[in-house]
Structures are given as structure tokens and as C-alpha cells.
Write a protein that holds these residues in place. Structure first.
Motif, PDB file in Angstrom:
ATOM      1  N   SER A 178      -2.125  12.610  -9.306  1.00  0.00           N
ATOM      2  CA  SER A 178      -1.761  13.965  -8.773  1.00  0.00           C
ATOM      3  C   SER A 178      -2.129  14.206  -7.513  1.00  0.00           C
ATOM      4  O   SER A 178      -1.360  15.058  -6.712  1.00  0.00           O
ATOM      5  CB  SER A 178      -2.303  14.862 -10.027  1.00  0.00           C
ATOM      6  OG  SER A 178      -3.761  15.013  -9.832  1.00  0.00           O
ATOM      7  N   ILE A 179      -3.177  13.729  -7.154  1.00  0.00           N
ATOM      8  CA  ILE A 179      -3.776  13.756  -5.632  1.00  0.00           C
ATOM      9  C   ILE A 179      -2.864  13.252  -4.836  1.00  0.00           C
ATOM     10  O   ILE A 179      -2.579  13.768  -3.789  1.00  0.00           O
ATOM     11  CB  ILE A 179      -5.218  13.490  -5.428  1.00  0.00           C
ATOM     12  CG1 ILE A 179      -6.258  14.004  -6.300  1.00  0.00           C
ATOM     13  CG2 ILE A 179      -5.798  13.330  -4.012  1.00  0.00           C
ATOM     14  CD1 ILE A 179      -7.525  13.585  -6.552  1.00  0.00           C
ATOM     15  N   TYR A 180      -2.346  12.097  -5.023  1.00  0.00           N
ATOM     16  CA  TYR A 180      -1.345  11.211  -4.407  1.00  0.00           C
ATOM     17  C   TYR A 180      -0.204  12.095  -4.051  1.00  0.00           C
ATOM     18  O   TYR A 180       0.174  12.332  -3.107  1.00  0.00           O
ATOM     19  CB  TYR A 180      -1.311  10.062  -4.838  1.00  0.00           C
ATOM     20  CG  TYR A 180       0.144   9.126  -4.474  1.00  0.00           C
ATOM     21  CD1 TYR A 180       0.139   8.658  -3.011  1.00  0.00           C
ATOM     22  CD2 TYR A 180       1.191   9.210  -5.126  1.00  0.00           C
ATOM     23  CE1 TYR A 180       1.264   7.959  -2.482  1.00  0.00           C
ATOM     24  CE2 TYR A 180       2.393   8.857  -4.606  1.00  0.00           C
ATOM     25  CZ  TYR A 180       2.374   7.904  -3.320  1.00  0.00           C
ATOM     26  OH  TYR A 180       3.406   7.643  -2.816  1.00  0.00           O
ATOM     27  N   SER A 181       0.142  12.655  -5.265  1.00  0.00           N
ATOM     28  CA  SER A 181       1.554  13.466  -5.147  1.00  0.00           C
ATOM     29  C   SER A 181       1.360  14.724  -4.234  1.00  0.00           C
ATOM     30  O   SER A 181       2.307  15.163  -3.658  1.00  0.00           O
ATOM     31  CB  SER A 181       1.935  13.856  -6.736  1.00  0.00           C
ATOM     32  OG  SER A 181       2.286  12.827  -7.279  1.00  0.00           O
ATOM     33  N   ARG A 182       0.180  15.448  -4.443  1.00  0.00           N
ATOM     34  CA  ARG A 182       0.152  16.707  -3.872  1.00  0.00           C
ATOM     35  C   ARG A 182      -0.033  16.203  -2.338  1.00  0.00           C
ATOM     36  O   ARG A 182       0.390  17.044  -1.464  1.00  0.00           O
ATOM     37  CB  ARG A 182      -1.169  17.276  -4.166  1.00  0.00           C
ATOM     38  CG  ARG A 182      -0.952  18.114  -5.611  1.00  0.00           C
ATOM     39  CD  ARG A 182      -2.022  18.807  -5.919  1.00  0.00           C
ATOM     40  NE  ARG A 182      -3.486  18.358  -5.872  1.00  0.00           N
ATOM     41  CZ  ARG A 182      -4.448  18.313  -6.678  1.00  0.00           C
ATOM     42  NH1 ARG A 182      -4.387  18.843  -7.678  1.00  0.00           N
ATOM     43  NH2 ARG A 182      -5.435  17.509  -6.231  1.00  0.00           N
ATOM     44  N   ILE A 183      -0.876  15.154  -2.168  1.00  0.00           N
ATOM     45  CA  ILE A 183      -0.730  14.891  -0.470  1.00  0.00           C
ATOM     46  C   ILE A 183       0.705  14.528   0.095  1.00  0.00           C
ATOM     47  O   ILE A 183       0.954  14.876   1.234  1.00  0.00           O
ATOM     48  CB  ILE A 183      -1.900  13.808  -0.330  1.00  0.00           C
ATOM     49  CG1 ILE A 183      -3.230  14.156  -0.583  1.00  0.00           C
ATOM     50  CG2 ILE A 183      -1.711  13.215   1.298  1.00  0.00           C
ATOM     51  CD1 ILE A 183      -4.426  12.919  -0.610  1.00  0.00           C
ATOM     52  N   LEU A 184       1.208  13.554  -0.888  1.00  0.00           N
ATOM     53  CA  LEU A 184       2.744  13.268  -0.210  1.00  0.00           C
ATOM     54  C   LEU A 184       3.695  14.463  -0.219  1.00  0.00           C
ATOM     55  O   LEU A 184       4.292  14.672   0.746  1.00  0.00           O
ATOM     56  CB  LEU A 184       3.319  12.185  -1.238  1.00  0.00           C
ATOM     57  CG  LEU A 184       4.416  11.572  -0.739  1.00  0.00           C
ATOM     58  CD1 LEU A 184       4.238  10.935   0.446  1.00  0.00           C
ATOM     59  CD2 LEU A 184       4.972  10.769  -1.900  1.00  0.00           C
ATOM     60  N   SER A 185       3.413  15.394  -0.894  1.00  0.00           N
ATOM     61  CA  SER A 185       4.425  16.689  -1.000  1.00  0.00           C
ATOM     62  C   SER A 185       4.055  17.284   0.323  1.00  0.00           C
ATOM     63  O   SER A 185       4.791  17.921   1.055  1.00  0.00           O
ATOM     64  CB  SER A 185       4.153  17.479  -2.112  1.00  0.00           C
ATOM     65  OG  SER A 185       4.972  18.539  -2.210  1.00  0.00           O
ATOM     66  N   ALA A 186       2.541  17.609   0.534  1.00  0.00           N
ATOM     67  CA  ALA A 186       2.105  18.362   1.648  1.00  0.00           C
ATOM     68  C   ALA A 186       2.500  17.839   2.994  1.00  0.00           C
ATOM     69  O   ALA A 186       3.232  18.507   3.793  1.00  0.00           O
ATOM     70  CB  ALA A 186       0.625  18.495   1.579  1.00  0.00           C
TER      71      ALA A 186
ATOM     72  N   MET B 164       0.806  -1.103   0.091  1.00  0.00           N
ATOM     73  CA  MET B 164       0.171  -0.003   0.046  1.00  0.00           C
ATOM     74  C   MET B 164       0.921   1.459  -0.177  1.00  0.00           C
ATOM     75  O   MET B 164       1.812   1.483   0.851  1.00  0.00           O
ATOM     76  CB  MET B 164      -0.933  -0.057   1.415  1.00  0.00           C
ATOM     77  CG  MET B 164      -1.701   1.248   1.233  1.00  0.00           C
ATOM     78  SD  MET B 164      -2.943   1.247   2.726  1.00  0.00           S
ATOM     79  CE  MET B 164      -1.856   0.465   4.093  1.00  0.00           C
ATOM     80  N   LEU B 165       0.561   2.132  -0.898  1.00  0.00           N
ATOM     81  CA  LEU B 165       1.329   3.670  -0.943  1.00  0.00           C
ATOM     82  C   LEU B 165       0.563   4.495   0.038  1.00  0.00           C
ATOM     83  O   LEU B 165       1.063   5.375   0.697  1.00  0.00           O
ATOM     84  CB  LEU B 165       1.516   3.973  -2.376  1.00  0.00           C
ATOM     85  CG  LEU B 165       2.347   3.332  -3.364  1.00  0.00           C
ATOM     86  CD1 LEU B 165       2.166   3.675  -4.544  1.00  0.00           C
ATOM     87  CD2 LEU B 165       3.594   2.924  -2.804  1.00  0.00           C
ATOM     88  N   MET B 166      -0.913   4.609  -0.117  1.00  0.00           N
ATOM     89  CA  MET B 166      -1.493   5.313   0.612  1.00  0.00           C
ATOM     90  C   MET B 166      -3.136   5.027   0.672  1.00  0.00           C
ATOM     91  O   MET B 166      -3.488   4.341  -0.374  1.00  0.00           O
ATOM     92  CB  MET B 166      -1.379   6.944  -0.108  1.00  0.00           C
ATOM     93  CG  MET B 166      -2.335   7.857   0.705  1.00  0.00           C
ATOM     94  SD  MET B 166      -2.334   9.507  -0.199  1.00  0.00           S
ATOM     95  CE  MET B 166      -0.714  10.202  -0.139  1.00  0.00           C
ATOM     96  N   GLU B 167      -3.628   5.149   1.795  1.00  0.00           N
ATOM     97  CA  GLU B 167      -4.897   4.957   1.816  1.00  0.00           C
ATOM     98  C   GLU B 167      -5.595   6.007   2.612  1.00  0.00           C
ATOM     99  O   GLU B 167      -5.142   6.326   3.972  1.00  0.00           O
ATOM    100  CB  GLU B 167      -5.209   3.488   2.509  1.00  0.00           C
ATOM    101  CG  GLU B 167      -6.628   2.809   2.211  1.00  0.00           C
ATOM    102  CD  GLU B 167      -6.642   1.385   2.876  1.00  0.00           C
ATOM    103  OE1 GLU B 167      -6.565   0.546   2.070  1.00  0.00           O
ATOM    104  OE2 GLU B 167      -6.157   1.152   4.068  1.00  0.00           O
ATOM    105  N   ILE B 168      -6.724   6.315   2.269  1.00  0.00           N
ATOM    106  CA  ILE B 168      -7.420   7.403   3.183  1.00  0.00           C
ATOM    107  C   ILE B 168      -8.912   7.363   3.337  1.00  0.00           C
ATOM    108  O   ILE B 168      -9.422   6.572   2.120  1.00  0.00           O
ATOM    109  CB  ILE B 168      -7.235   8.902   2.641  1.00  0.00           C
ATOM    110  CG1 ILE B 168      -7.884   9.129   1.281  1.00  0.00           C
ATOM    111  CG2 ILE B 168      -5.716   9.389   2.534  1.00  0.00           C
ATOM    112  CD1 ILE B 168      -7.587  10.397   0.651  1.00  0.00           C
ATOM    113  N   SER B 169      -9.473   7.710   4.258  1.00  0.00           N
ATOM    114  CA  SER B 169     -11.027   7.481   4.509  1.00  0.00           C
ATOM    115  C   SER B 169     -11.474   9.057   4.942  1.00  0.00           C
ATOM    116  O   SER B 169     -10.798   9.510   5.798  1.00  0.00           O
ATOM    117  CB  SER B 169     -11.243   6.332   5.833  1.00  0.00           C
ATOM    118  OG  SER B 169     -10.907   5.176   5.421  1.00  0.00           O
TER     119      SER B 169
END
Length: 189
Positions: A171-179, A144-149
Motif C-alpha cells: 500500500s505504501i508503494y501504491s500511495r507513493i506511485l499514485s502521488a 527494481m520497482l522502487m527504492e527509497i532512502s
């Protein structure tokens, strides 16, 4: 004759537990049906009865997902299911076990591909809200790289988040990871 039926019933349940456990992914009713019927292991009605019995008995957990207005039930083993499989694993006939082993080896990647990105919403039974679960997975590493609820108030909000994730997950994954990592590189405490 009743003992034979009971034994076959237990064996059928063990086969389902073994398949889901070996696949190491939640499996949909359609995926289970495709395998069980294609390999002539049991008929559709016996499969349905066994799935219902095992959910009611606490050996499987059934989770309903809504994706693109299609409801899907996925099955995973519970702790009791794992315990029963460990105790009775040797009662699965070797030829059937070999069929399942080959199927999992040949199809795990294809089934896992459906999990590279996921976005599903579920009614929250505790209130009138919905929970949207979004995820990104690395198929090559099987991790798993990312999981959100995200809890939302309306089905329309849930559908919008689901559509946005499916269309823009990279792009959402990248933005969240960057933030989330922004301050680590910026020298903040």
C-alpha cells in the motif's frame, strides 16, 4: 609448496568473486558459507580469511544491514573485483565453474525472493543518524520497482520505518506511485 598455497588462495578468491558476480545480487556471509561448505569447495576459516582479505584489498564491498534486530553483512563486487575476475576468469577450474553455474541457476530465484521487499537500516558514519533503505522488486522481471532512502535521527525511528515498510509495503508503494503520477494524469504542466 608456497606457490601452490598462493595459487590455491588466488583460486579460492576467484571462486568467491565468480559466485557473487554470477548471482548478480549482494550475497550474505551465511549464503556464501552455505554454498562453499555444502559443495566442499573450501572450509569456513579459509572463506572468512578470503572475505576479509578481499574487502581489505578493495575487491569486495561489505555492507552491514540491520533487519529485525539481526545484523547481516552482504558482499558485492567492486570495480577492482570485476576487473580481477575478468583478467583471471580462465583460472577457475571448469568442474568448479560448472558447480557454481548450476547452484546459481537453481538458487538465484530463492535468494532473489529475499529482495522482493527489503527494509534495512544502517548507521550513517558521517553523523549520528541512520539511513533506512526500503525497496520493492519485481522477481519475475528481475528489476527494481522502487527504492527509497530515508535519513532519520534515532534507531527507534529506523526500526519503526522498517516495520511499517515490511508490514505495509504494497500500500505504501501504491500511495507513493499514485502521488508521483497524480499530476501526469490531471493535466498539470
Amino acid at each position: 609448496m608456497g606457490i601452490v598455497i598462493e595459487y590455491k588462495d588466488v583460486e579460492n578468491k576467484l571462486l568467491i568473486l565468480y559466485l557473487i558476480n554470477l548471482m548478480d545480487l549482494p550475497m550474505s556471509r551465511a549464503q556464501l558459507t552455505d554454498f562453499i561448505i555444502a559443495k566442499d569447495i573450501m572450509n569456513h576459516f579459509i572463506l572468512e580469511k578470503n572475505l576479509t582479505d578481499m574487502v581489505e584489498g578493495g575487491f569486495l564491498e561489505a555492507t552491514s544491514e540491520n533487519a529485525q534486530d539481526i545484523s547481516t553483512t552482504r558482499y558485492t563486487l567492486t570495480e577492482d573485483g570485476i576487473t580481477q575476475l575478468d583478467l583471471l576468469n580462465d583460472h577457475i577450474p571448469r568442474p568448479v565453474r560448472n558447480i557454481i553455474d548450476r547452484y546459481v541457476e537453481q538458487n538465484r530465484g530463492k535468494i532473489r525472493k529475499g529482495f522482493e521487499k527489503t527494509a534495512h537500516y544502517f548507521p550513517n558514519v558521517e553523523n549520528d543518524e541512520f539511513i533506512v533503505k526500503c525497496g520493492v522488486y519485481d522477481d519475475k522481471r528481475g528489476s527494481m520497482l522502487m527504492e527509497i532512502s530515508v535519513p532519520v535521527v534515532t534507531r527507534e525511528q529506523a526500526k519503526q520505518i522498517q516495520a511499517n515498510w515490511n508490514d505495509n509495503y504494497s500500500s505504501i508503494y501504491s500511495r507513493i506511485l499514485s502521488a508521483l503520477t497524480e499530476f501526469a494524469d490531471g493535466g498539470a504542466e
